[in-house]
Design a protein around this motif. Structure first.
Motif, PDB file in Angstrom:
ATOM      1  N   LYS A 162      12.457   0.482  -2.932  1.00  0.00           N
ATOM      2  CA  LYS A 162      11.955   1.857  -3.036  1.00  0.00           C
ATOM      3  C   LYS A 162      11.173   2.235  -1.782  1.00  0.00           C
ATOM      4  O   LYS A 162      10.623   1.376  -1.095  1.00  0.00           O
ATOM      5  N   PRO A 163      11.071   3.529  -1.473  1.00  0.00           N
ATOM      6  CA  PRO A 163      10.289   3.952  -0.303  1.00  0.00           C
ATOM      7  C   PRO A 163       8.805   3.679  -0.475  1.00  0.00           C
ATOM      8  O   PRO A 163       8.312   3.513  -1.597  1.00  0.00           O
ATOM      9  N   ARG A 164       8.079   3.648   0.650  1.00  0.00           N
ATOM     10  CA  ARG A 164       6.644   3.319   0.649  1.00  0.00           C
ATOM     11  C   ARG A 164       5.851   4.161  -0.341  1.00  0.00           C
ATOM     12  O   ARG A 164       5.034   3.643  -1.087  1.00  0.00           O
ATOM     13  N   ASP A 165       6.055   5.462  -0.336  1.00  0.00           N
ATOM     14  CA  ASP A 165       5.297   6.352  -1.216  1.00  0.00           C
ATOM     15  C   ASP A 165       6.104   6.769  -2.440  1.00  0.00           C
ATOM     16  O   ASP A 165       5.744   7.710  -3.136  1.00  0.00           O
ATOM     17  N   LEU A 188       0.840  -1.187   0.000  1.00  0.00           N
ATOM     18  CA  LEU A 188       0.000   0.000   0.000  1.00  0.00           C
ATOM     19  C   LEU A 188       0.881   1.245   0.000  1.00  0.00           C
ATOM     20  O   LEU A 188       1.854   1.322   0.751  1.00  0.00           O
ATOM     21  N   ALA A 189       0.534   2.212  -0.850  1.00  0.00           N
ATOM     22  CA  ALA A 189       1.209   3.511  -0.872  1.00  0.00           C
ATOM     23  C   ALA A 189       0.193   4.539  -0.397  1.00  0.00           C
ATOM     24  O   ALA A 189      -0.894   4.658  -0.969  1.00  0.00           O
ATOM     25  N   ARG A 190       0.523   5.268   0.640  1.00  0.00           N
ATOM     26  CA  ARG A 190      -0.425   6.197   1.251  1.00  0.00           C
ATOM     27  C   ARG A 190      -0.586   7.464   0.418  1.00  0.00           C
ATOM     28  O   ARG A 190       0.355   8.011  -0.137  1.00  0.00           O
ATOM     29  N   ALA A 191      -1.837   7.920   0.380  1.00  0.00           N
ATOM     30  CA  ALA A 191      -2.182   9.184  -0.263  1.00  0.00           C
ATOM     31  C   ALA A 191      -3.285   9.801   0.590  1.00  0.00           C
ATOM     32  O   ALA A 191      -3.671   9.235   1.615  1.00  0.00           O
TER      33      ALA A 191
END
Length: 97
Positions: free
Chosen positions: A27-30, A7-10
């Motif tokens: 890679k980073p989460r977002d 999951l990538a937070r938005a």
């Protein structure tokens, strides 16, 4: 390269919205991701609006060796339980025999 389904937070503060993405595990989460294949809105009013996924692309990434995180695996399990796969109908010609 190791691919993860995560999951990538938005969304705004205290109003989370997540994209279900296939991303390189380094890679980073977002950060940069390979493909967005769904969404998760934990604050949605209706249960059916909470989690949406493109099942064709999900199957593709799973065949390619992508591993789901714990959270995504739990969401997918709940989604599969709520939306069982439709059984393919037999063609009319085969049914008439």
């Amino acid at each position: 390269m190791s691919v993860k389904l995560r999951l990538a937070r938005a969304g705004a503060k205290k109003s989370p919205y997540y994209h279900l993405v296939a991303a390189d595990s380094r890679k980073p989460r977002d950060g940069k991701f390979l493909e967005a294949i769904g969404s998760y809105v934990p604050t949605a009013k209706k249960k059916e609006d909470q989690f949406k996924v493109n099942s064709d692309r999900l199957a593709y990434w799973q065949k390619a060796g992508a591993v789901a995180t714990e959270t995504v695996a739990e969401l997918l399990k709940r989604y599969a339980k709520a939306n069982p796969a439709p059984v393919a109908a037999k063609p009319a010609a085969a049914a008439a025999k």
